[in-house]
Design a protein around this motif. Structure first.
Motif, short mmCIF file in Angstrom:
data_model
loop_
_atom_site.label_atom_id
_atom_site.label_comp_id
_atom_site.label_asym_id
_atom_site.label_seq_id
_atom_site.Cartn_x
_atom_site.Cartn_y
_atom_site.Cartn_z
N TYR A 141 -1.18 -4.61 -12.41
CA TYR A 141 -2.15 -3.51 -12.47
C TYR A 141 -3.50 -4.02 -12.93
CZ TYR A 141 -4.07 1.08 -13.61
OH TYR A 141 -4.86 2.20 -13.67
N PHE A 142 -3.52 -4.87 -13.95
CA PHE A 142 -4.79 -5.40 -14.45
C PHE A 142 -5.51 -6.23 -13.39
CE2 PHE A 142 -7.26 -8.68 -16.66
CZ PHE A 142 -8.15 -7.86 -17.33
N ILE A 143 -4.77 -7.05 -12.67
CA ILE A 143 -5.37 -7.86 -11.60
C ILE A 143 -5.95 -6.97 -10.51
CG2 ILE A 143 -4.85 -9.50 -9.75
CD1 ILE A 143 -2.89 -10.83 -11.76
N ARG A 144 -5.21 -5.93 -10.15
CA ARG A 144 -5.71 -5.00 -9.14
C ARG A 144 -6.95 -4.27 -9.63
NH1 ARG A 144 -0.39 -5.31 -7.74
NH2 ARG A 144 0.08 -5.31 -5.53
N LEU A 145 -6.98 -3.90 -10.92
CA LEU A 145 -8.16 -3.24 -11.46
C LEU A 145 -9.39 -4.15 -11.38
CD1 LEU A 145 -7.01 -1.33 -14.67
CD2 LEU A 145 -7.66 -0.39 -12.47
N SER A 148 -7.28 2.48 -3.37
CA SER A 148 -6.52 1.38 -3.98
C SER A 148 -6.23 1.67 -5.45
CB SER A 148 -7.29 0.07 -3.86
OG SER A 148 -7.50 -0.26 -2.53
N TRP A 149 -7.22 2.20 -6.16
CA TRP A 149 -7.02 2.56 -7.57
C TRP A 149 -5.97 3.66 -7.71
CZ3 TRP A 149 -9.13 7.04 -10.30
CH2 TRP A 149 -8.85 7.02 -11.67
N LEU A 200 -16.31 1.14 1.62
CA LEU A 200 -15.79 0.27 0.56
C LEU A 200 -15.48 1.07 -0.70
CD1 LEU A 200 -15.08 -2.69 0.26
CD2 LEU A 200 -17.38 -3.09 -0.61
N LEU A 201 -16.33 2.04 -1.04
CA LEU A 201 -16.07 2.90 -2.19
C LEU A 201 -14.81 3.75 -1.98
CD1 LEU A 201 -19.67 4.06 -3.15
CD2 LEU A 201 -18.20 2.48 -4.41
N LEU A 202 -14.64 4.26 -0.77
CA LEU A 202 -13.44 5.04 -0.47
C LEU A 202 -12.19 4.17 -0.54
CD1 LEU A 202 -12.15 7.71 0.47
CD2 LEU A 202 -12.53 6.93 2.81
N ILE A 256 0.86 -1.18 0.00
CA ILE A 256 0.00 0.00 0.00
C ILE A 256 0.89 1.23 0.00
CG2 ILE A 256 -1.68 1.30 1.33
CD1 ILE A 256 -2.76 -1.31 2.36
N GLY A 257 0.56 2.18 -0.82
CA GLY A 257 1.30 3.43 -0.88
C GLY A 257 1.71 3.75 -2.31
N PHE A 258 2.42 4.86 -2.42
CA PHE A 258 2.81 5.36 -3.73
C PHE A 258 4.20 4.93 -4.16
CE2 PHE A 258 -0.14 8.69 -2.15
CZ PHE A 258 -1.12 8.50 -3.10
N TYR A 259 4.91 4.19 -3.34
CA TYR A 259 6.30 3.88 -3.63
C TYR A 259 6.45 2.56 -4.36
CZ TYR A 259 6.77 7.61 -0.30
OH TYR A 259 6.64 8.81 0.33
#
Length: 111
Positions: free
Chosen positions: A13-17, A61-62, A54-56, A2-5
């Motif tokens: 990326y596709f799996i996370r989407l 996550s996106w 959940l939406l937040l 989790i995070g920007f690093y």
């Protein structure tokens, strides 16, 4: 992670989407189930609260995943604003290969 690093590959990326889309769907269902049509009871309030959370969580996550994918392509995370304005850019992020070797955001990913 989790995070920007760090960096994120196309497949990651596709799996996370896909997972984020499921989270958005469930959050939307909970929010619509909790919307007060006639009266607001405790169950509707819980659905509304859980759906909003959940939406937040899905949005965050996106955001994290998109910035990490941009880092893999050697772009700054500020390009995320462009992705928000032009959602078709998500397709580009899924198809465009990342930079080979080290870039300013870290080492190469195991492919």
């Amino acid at each position: 992670m989790i995070g920007f690093y760090g960096r994120l590959s196309r497949l990651g990326y596709f799996i996370r989407l896909c997972m984020i889309a499921v989270m958005y769907g469930l959050g939307g269902l909970l929010v619509s189930a909790g919307s007060p049509e006639q009266s607001l009871n405790l169950l509707k309030l819980i659905c509304l609260f859980m759906g909003s959370g959940l939406l937040l969580l899905a949005f965050l996550s996106w955001w994290f995943s998109t910035v990490r994918r941009l880092h893999d392509m050697d772009f700054s995370g500020w390009w995320f604003l462009l992705v928000c304005v032009f959602p078709v850019a998500v397709l580009v992020l899924c198809l465009w290969p990342g930079s080979r070797g080290y870039n300013r955001f870290g080492g190469p990913l195991l492919r």
